[in-house]
Design a protein around this motif. Structure first.
Motif, PDB file in Angstrom:
ATOM      1  N   ALA A  65      42.830  42.849  46.167  1.00 17.68           N
ATOM      2  CA  ALA A  65      44.277  43.037  46.001  1.00 17.68           C
ATOM      3  C   ALA A  65      44.944  41.747  45.536  1.00 17.68           C
ATOM      4  O   ALA A  65      45.824  41.775  44.668  1.00 17.68           O
ATOM      5  N   ASP A  66      44.514  40.609  46.086  1.00 16.36           N
ATOM      6  CA  ASP A  66      45.053  39.322  45.634  1.00 16.36           C
ATOM      7  C   ASP A  66      44.718  39.081  44.165  1.00 16.36           C
ATOM      8  O   ASP A  66      45.546  38.584  43.395  1.00 16.36           O
ATOM      9  N   PHE A  67      43.478  39.420  43.766  1.00 15.80           N
ATOM     10  CA  PHE A  67      43.075  39.254  42.364  1.00 15.80           C
ATOM     11  C   PHE A  67      43.920  40.137  41.458  1.00 15.80           C
ATOM     12  O   PHE A  67      44.407  39.698  40.412  1.00 15.80           O
ATOM     13  N   ALA A  68      44.122  41.386  41.861  1.00 15.08           N
ATOM     14  CA  ALA A  68      44.911  42.308  41.044  1.00 15.08           C
ATOM     15  C   ALA A  68      46.359  41.842  40.938  1.00 15.08           C
ATOM     16  O   ALA A  68      46.960  41.894  39.855  1.00 15.08           O
ATOM     17  N   GLU A  69      46.910  41.360  42.035  1.00 12.67           N
ATOM     18  CA  GLU A  69      48.298  40.893  42.023  1.00 12.67           C
ATOM     19  C   GLU A  69      48.450  39.658  41.145  1.00 12.67           C
ATOM     20  O   GLU A  69      49.387  39.554  40.353  1.00 12.67           O
ATOM     21  N   SER A  70      47.519  38.724  41.243  1.00 14.51           N
ATOM     22  CA  SER A  70      47.631  37.513  40.440  1.00 14.51           C
ATOM     23  C   SER A  70      47.359  37.782  38.971  1.00 14.51           C
ATOM     24  O   SER A  70      47.970  37.170  38.100  1.00 14.51           O
ATOM     25  N   SER A  71      46.458  38.718  38.674  1.00 12.12           N
ATOM     26  CA  SER A  71      46.177  39.010  37.267  1.00 12.12           C
ATOM     27  C   SER A  71      47.314  39.778  36.623  1.00 12.12           C
ATOM     28  O   SER A  71      47.531  39.679  35.415  1.00 12.12           O
ATOM     29  N   SER A  72      48.074  40.529  37.422  1.00 14.47           N
ATOM     30  CA  SER A  72      49.214  41.237  36.832  1.00 14.47           C
ATOM     31  C   SER A  72      50.345  40.281  36.500  1.00 14.47           C
ATOM     32  O   SER A  72      51.159  40.565  35.623  1.00 14.47           O
ATOM     33  N   ARG A  73      50.390  39.121  37.164  1.00 14.94           N
ATOM     34  CA  ARG A  73      51.405  38.112  36.844  1.00 14.94           C
ATOM     35  C   ARG A  73      50.980  37.240  35.680  1.00 14.94           C
ATOM     36  O   ARG A  73      51.809  36.571  35.064  1.00 14.94           O
ATOM     37  N   ALA A  74      49.709  37.209  35.370  1.00 11.11           N
ATOM     38  CA  ALA A  74      49.195  36.344  34.302  1.00 11.11           C
ATOM     39  C   ALA A  74      49.559  36.923  32.944  1.00 11.11           C
ATOM     40  O   ALA A  74      49.914  38.085  32.804  1.00 11.11           O
ATOM     41  N   GLY A  75      49.447  36.092  31.954  1.00  8.64           N
ATOM     42  CA  GLY A  75      49.731  36.542  30.599  1.00  8.64           C
ATOM     43  C   GLY A  75      48.776  35.889  29.620  1.00  8.64           C
ATOM     44  O   GLY A  75      48.094  34.919  29.929  1.00  8.64           O
ATOM     45  N   GLY A  76      48.726  36.429  28.446  1.00 11.48           N
ATOM     46  CA  GLY A  76      47.908  35.848  27.381  1.00 11.48           C
ATOM     47  C   GLY A  76      46.428  35.899  27.666  1.00 11.48           C
ATOM     48  O   GLY A  76      45.882  36.931  28.074  1.00 11.48           O
ATOM     49  N   LEU A  77      45.776  34.772  27.459  1.00 11.55           N
ATOM     50  CA  LEU A  77      44.322  34.685  27.617  1.00 11.55           C
ATOM     51  C   LEU A  77      43.893  34.947  29.058  1.00 11.55           C
ATOM     52  O   LEU A  77      42.866  35.600  29.301  1.00 11.55           O
ATOM     53  N   ARG A  78      44.648  34.461  30.033  1.00 12.38           N
ATOM     54  CA  ARG A  78      44.279  34.689  31.435  1.00 12.38           C
ATOM     55  C   ARG A  78      44.271  36.178  31.758  1.00 12.38           C
ATOM     56  O   ARG A  78      43.433  36.650  32.508  1.00 12.38           O
ATOM     57  N   TRP A  79      45.232  36.924  31.211  1.00 13.20           N
ATOM     58  CA  TRP A  79      45.274  38.367  31.457  1.00 13.20           C
ATOM     59  C   TRP A  79      44.046  39.027  30.853  1.00 13.20           C
ATOM     60  O   TRP A  79      43.435  39.901  31.473  1.00 13.20           O
ATOM     61  N   TRP A  80      43.674  38.635  29.636  1.00 14.93           N
ATOM     62  CA  TRP A  80      42.503  39.229  28.994  1.00 14.93           C
ATOM     63  C   TRP A  80      41.215  38.903  29.746  1.00 14.93           C
ATOM     64  O   TRP A  80      40.319  39.747  29.862  1.00 14.93           O
ATOM     65  N   VAL A  81      41.100  37.691  30.267  1.00 17.24           N
ATOM     66  CA  VAL A  81      39.914  37.324  31.046  1.00 17.24           C
ATOM     67  C   VAL A  81      39.865  38.151  32.337  1.00 17.24           C
ATOM     68  O   VAL A  81      38.805  38.670  32.711  1.00 17.24           O
ATOM     69  N   ALA A  82      41.007  38.295  33.009  1.00 14.64           N
ATOM     70  CA  ALA A  82      41.044  39.101  34.244  1.00 14.64           C
ATOM     71  C   ALA A  82      40.722  40.558  33.946  1.00 14.64           C
ATOM     72  O   ALA A  82      39.989  41.205  34.705  1.00 14.64           O
ATOM     73  N   ALA A  83      41.248  41.088  32.841  1.00 14.67           N
ATOM     74  CA  ALA A  83      40.958  42.476  32.475  1.00 14.67           C
ATOM     75  C   ALA A  83      39.473  42.642  32.154  1.00 14.67           C
ATOM     76  O   ALA A  83      38.861  43.645  32.533  1.00 14.67           O
ATOM     77  N   THR A  84      38.884  41.666  31.471  1.00 17.44           N
ATOM     78  CA  THR A  84      37.454  41.726  31.147  1.00 17.44           C
ATOM     79  C   THR A  84      36.606  41.699  32.418  1.00 17.44           C
ATOM     80  O   THR A  84      35.639  42.460  32.549  1.00 17.44           O
ATOM     81  N   VAL A  85      36.968  40.843  33.363  1.00 18.59           N
ATOM     82  CA  VAL A  85      36.232  40.780  34.630  1.00 18.59           C
ATOM     83  C   VAL A  85      36.334  42.114  35.357  1.00 18.59           C
ATOM     84  O   VAL A  85      35.337  42.635  35.880  1.00 18.59           O
ATOM     85  N   ALA A  86      37.526  42.698  35.386  1.00 23.40           N
ATOM     86  CA  ALA A  86      37.713  43.986  36.064  1.00 23.40           C
ATOM     87  C   ALA A  86      36.874  45.077  35.394  1.00 23.40           C
ATOM     88  O   ALA A  86      36.238  45.889  36.075  1.00 23.40           O
ATOM     89  N   VAL A  87      36.860  45.116  34.068  1.00 25.84           N
ATOM     90  CA  VAL A  87      36.070  46.122  33.340  1.00 25.84           C
ATOM     91  C   VAL A  87      34.582  45.920  33.604  1.00 25.84           C
ATOM     92  O   VAL A  87      33.844  46.892  33.817  1.00 25.84           O
ATOM     93  N   LEU A  88      34.122  44.672  33.615  1.00 28.65           N
ATOM     94  CA  LEU A  88      32.709  44.405  33.892  1.00 28.65           C
ATOM     95  C   LEU A  88      32.336  44.831  35.315  1.00 28.65           C
ATOM     96  O   LEU A  88      31.240  45.364  35.540  1.00 28.65           O
ATOM     97  N   ILE A  89      33.222  44.618  36.262  1.00 27.45           N
ATOM     98  CA  ILE A  89      32.954  45.055  37.637  1.00 27.45           C
ATOM     99  C   ILE A  89      32.847  46.575  37.704  1.00 27.45           C
ATOM    100  O   ILE A  89      31.930  47.120  38.333  1.00 27.45           O
ATOM    101  N   VAL A  90      33.756  47.263  37.037  1.00 28.33           N
ATOM    102  CA  VAL A  90      33.723  48.732  37.034  1.00 28.33           C
ATOM    103  C   VAL A  90      32.440  49.235  36.378  1.00 28.33           C
ATOM    104  O   VAL A  90      31.775  50.145  36.902  1.00 28.33           O
ATOM    105  N   PHE A  91      32.066  48.669  35.237  1.00 33.05           N
ATOM    106  CA  PHE A  91      30.821  49.078  34.581  1.00 33.05           C
ATOM    107  C   PHE A  91      29.616  48.787  35.462  1.00 33.05           C
ATOM    108  O   PHE A  91      28.665  49.577  35.506  1.00 33.05           O
ATOM    109  N   GLY A  92      29.619  47.661  36.174  1.00 27.24           N
ATOM    110  CA  GLY A  92      28.521  47.334  37.088  1.00 27.24           C
ATOM    111  C   GLY A  92      28.394  48.350  38.208  1.00 27.24           C
ATOM    112  O   GLY A  92      27.293  48.769  38.565  1.00 27.24           O
ATOM    113  N   VAL A  93      29.530  48.760  38.754  1.00 25.15           N
ATOM    114  CA  VAL A  93      29.508  49.760  39.830  1.00 25.15           C
ATOM    115  C   VAL A  93      29.013  51.101  39.290  1.00 25.15           C
ATOM    116  O   VAL A  93      28.194  51.787  39.931  1.00 25.15           O
TER     117      VAL A  93
END
Length: 97
Positions: free
Chosen positions: A51-79
């Motif tokens: 939840a902390d990761f999701a909250e902080s990534s929603s406040r991020a912008g630009g490259l940080r947002w894309w990196v957080a989105a990529t990490v989230a997608v990789l986690i979902v694909f891994g699961v």
């Protein structure tokens, strides 16, 4: 904010800063999250950190947002991949017997 609801950090770490300032309140909340001392191996702690990761990534912008989105997608694909692998092995084990 009432005096009784005041974060103790303003008397210890943030002396001299205005406790009514929203940026200072956000910084105090950030310090509280950074210094949290709870076991990390429980389900509740894991969900809290997600939840902390999701909250902080929603406040991020630009490259940080894309990196957080990529990490989230990789986690979902891994699961999904791990779940599929477990199902395939379970079906194979059930049909081999």
């Amino acid at each position: 904010m009432a005096e009784s609801e005041r974060d103790p950090r303003f008397d210890e770490d943030l002396i001299g800063l205005d406790p009514e300032d929203p940026e200072v309140q956000a910084f105090a909340a950030h310090l509280n999250r950074m210094q949290r001392c709870e076991p990390g191996f429980t389900i509740e702690a894991s969900l809290s950190r997600v939840a902390d990761f999701a909250e902080s990534s929603s406040r991020a912008g630009g490259l940080r947002w894309w990196v957080a989105a990529t990490v989230a997608v990789l986690i979902v694909f891994g699961v999904i991949w791990a779940s599929w692998d477990i199902v395939v092995h379970a079906v194979h084990w059930l049909t081999a017997g």
